[in-house]
Design an enzyme around this catalytic site. Structure first.
Site, short mmCIF file in Angstrom:
data_model
loop_
_atom_site.label_atom_id
_atom_site.label_comp_id
_atom_site.label_asym_id
_atom_site.label_seq_id
_atom_site.Cartn_x
_atom_site.Cartn_y
_atom_site.Cartn_z
N GLY A 68 1.15 -1.64 -0.28
CA GLY A 68 -0.25 -0.24 0.02
C GLY A 68 0.52 1.65 0.11
N LEU A 69 0.02 2.32 -0.45
CA LEU A 69 1.03 3.73 0.12
C LEU A 69 1.87 4.00 1.05
CD1 LEU A 69 -1.79 5.69 -1.65
CD2 LEU A 69 0.58 5.14 -3.24
N SER A 70 2.67 4.86 1.21
CA SER A 70 3.81 5.50 2.15
C SER A 70 2.80 6.27 3.46
CB SER A 70 3.95 6.02 1.97
OG SER A 70 4.89 6.77 3.00
N GLY A 71 2.59 5.84 4.76
CA GLY A 71 1.57 6.51 5.67
C GLY A 71 0.30 5.42 4.86
N ALA A 72 -0.03 4.41 4.16
CA ALA A 72 -0.87 3.60 4.64
C ALA A 72 -1.20 2.73 5.97
CB ALA A 72 -0.88 2.54 3.64
N GLY A 73 -0.30 2.33 7.08
CA GLY A 73 -0.27 1.80 8.57
C GLY A 73 0.43 0.51 7.96
N LYS A 74 1.19 0.59 7.22
CA LYS A 74 2.09 -1.30 6.66
C LYS A 74 2.74 -1.11 7.89
CE LYS A 74 3.63 -0.11 3.03
NZ LYS A 74 3.25 1.39 3.23
N SER A 75 3.63 -0.20 8.03
CA SER A 75 4.60 -0.29 9.41
C SER A 75 3.56 -0.45 10.79
CB SER A 75 5.75 0.25 9.52
OG SER A 75 5.92 0.33 8.31
N SER B 24 5.40 -1.91 -1.94
CA SER B 24 5.95 -3.03 -3.60
C SER B 24 4.90 -2.13 -4.15
CB SER B 24 5.18 -4.01 -2.74
OG SER B 24 4.50 -4.46 -1.77
P1 ADP Z 1 3.25 2.87 5.90
O1 ADP Z 1 4.45 2.10 6.96
O2 ADP Z 1 2.41 2.57 5.24
O3 ADP Z 1 3.91 3.91 5.36
P2 ADP Z 1 3.12 3.62 9.01
O4 ADP Z 1 2.03 2.45 9.46
O5 ADP Z 1 4.18 4.12 8.45
O6 ADP Z 1 2.19 3.44 7.27
O7 ADP Z 1 2.42 5.46 9.19
C1 ADP Z 1 0.54 4.94 9.33
C2 ADP Z 1 0.39 6.09 10.14
O8 ADP Z 1 -1.20 6.25 9.62
C3 ADP Z 1 1.29 6.08 11.47
O9 ADP Z 1 1.67 7.82 12.10
C4 ADP Z 1 -0.41 5.68 12.14
O10 ADP Z 1 -0.16 5.96 14.34
C5 ADP Z 1 -1.36 6.72 11.44
N1 ADP Z 1 -2.78 5.33 11.56
C6 ADP Z 1 -4.14 6.47 12.05
N2 ADP Z 1 -4.52 5.43 12.19
C7 ADP Z 1 -4.47 4.27 11.92
C8 ADP Z 1 -4.97 3.00 12.06
N3 ADP Z 1 -6.08 2.96 11.45
N4 ADP Z 1 -4.83 2.03 11.03
C9 ADP Z 1 -2.75 2.31 10.93
N5 ADP Z 1 -2.46 3.58 10.80
C10 ADP Z 1 -2.77 4.03 11.36
#
Ligand code: ADP
Length: 195
Positions: free
Chosen positions: A31-38, A105
């Site tokens: 998924g996109l950057s910031g999607a919540g993967k990590s 990815s």
């Molecule tokens: P990615 O790894 O996809 O780039 P991150 O997990 O690093 O994304 O970042 C996601 C951000 O969104 C984090 O700051 C997280 O706290 C926030 N967030 C808010 N709501 C959610 C949710 N329901 N699930 C996952 N992340 C969330």
């Protein structure tokens, strides 16, 4: 490869899984950057750990600090990033571990390569489908702001493509789901295999 020979071991992956009391697999979060993967990867790892399972997160950003520190974000480097990471996931699966991968990815062909390396039976493609506008609003690492300012070239979702998975095992939109709820979906999906 000439002059390089494969030396087979005597312990089968199944024996290692039996020792750990689990089935090995790779949950591949895309998924996109910031999607919540990590965030989801770590939360799921914590829950599996608490349930007595042996799980390990492979995070794209983290691997880029060490194993993949020589790679950038060209299509070639992104593919190599996925290839190496998938090979590590495969080795960890062979060792009996449940692996949770968090990689943007963005290209189907690269994810297909990962599926092939890891083995389709062990590859659980999970699309973290949080819309781009939400990811940009969150911008946890300030990368969207930099991409909009033209400071980052080929930024996925802004100036580089993201190809949506066609047949993911699971779709999780973290605009709609809390971390708890998303984890519950993942655990429900994984339960027949892992719990
Ligand atoms: P990615 O790894 O996809 O780039 P991150 O997990 O690093 O994304 O970042 C996601 C951000 O969104 C984090 O700051 C997280 O706290 C926030 N967030 C808010 N709501 C959610 C949710 N329901 N699930 C996952 N992340 C969330």
């Amino acid at each position: 490869m000439p002059q390089v020979y494969w030396h087979a071991g005597t312990i089968a992956p199944e024996q290692r899984c039996q020792r750990l009391g689990q089935q090995a697999a790779t949950i591949w979060l895309t998924g996109l950057s910031g999607a919540g993967k990590s965030t989801l990867a770590c939360a799921l790892e914590q829950r599996l750990f608490s349930a007595g399972r042996t799980a390990f997160v492979l995070d794209g950003d983290n691997l880029r600090h060490h194993l993949n520190s020589d790679l950038g974000f060209t299509a070639h480097d992104r593919r190599e990033n996925i290839r190496r990471s998938a090979e590590v996931a495969r080795l960890m699966n062979d060792a009996g571990l449940i692996v949770i991968c968090a990689f943007i990815s963005p290209l189907r062909s690269d994810r297909d390569m990962a599926r092939e390396i890891i083995g389709a039976a062990n590859f659980i493609e999970t699309y973290v489908s949080t819309p781009c506008v939400v990811c940009e609003e969150r911008d946890p690492k300030g990368l969207y702001r930099q991409a909009r300012a033209g400071m980052i070239a080929e930024f996925t979702g802004i100036s580089a493509p993201y190809e949506i998975p066609l047949e993911p095992a699971l779709v999780l939109d973290t605009e709609q789901l809390t971390v708890e709820q998303a984890c519950a979906h993942l655990l429900q999906h994984l339960a027949p295999r892992f719990l």
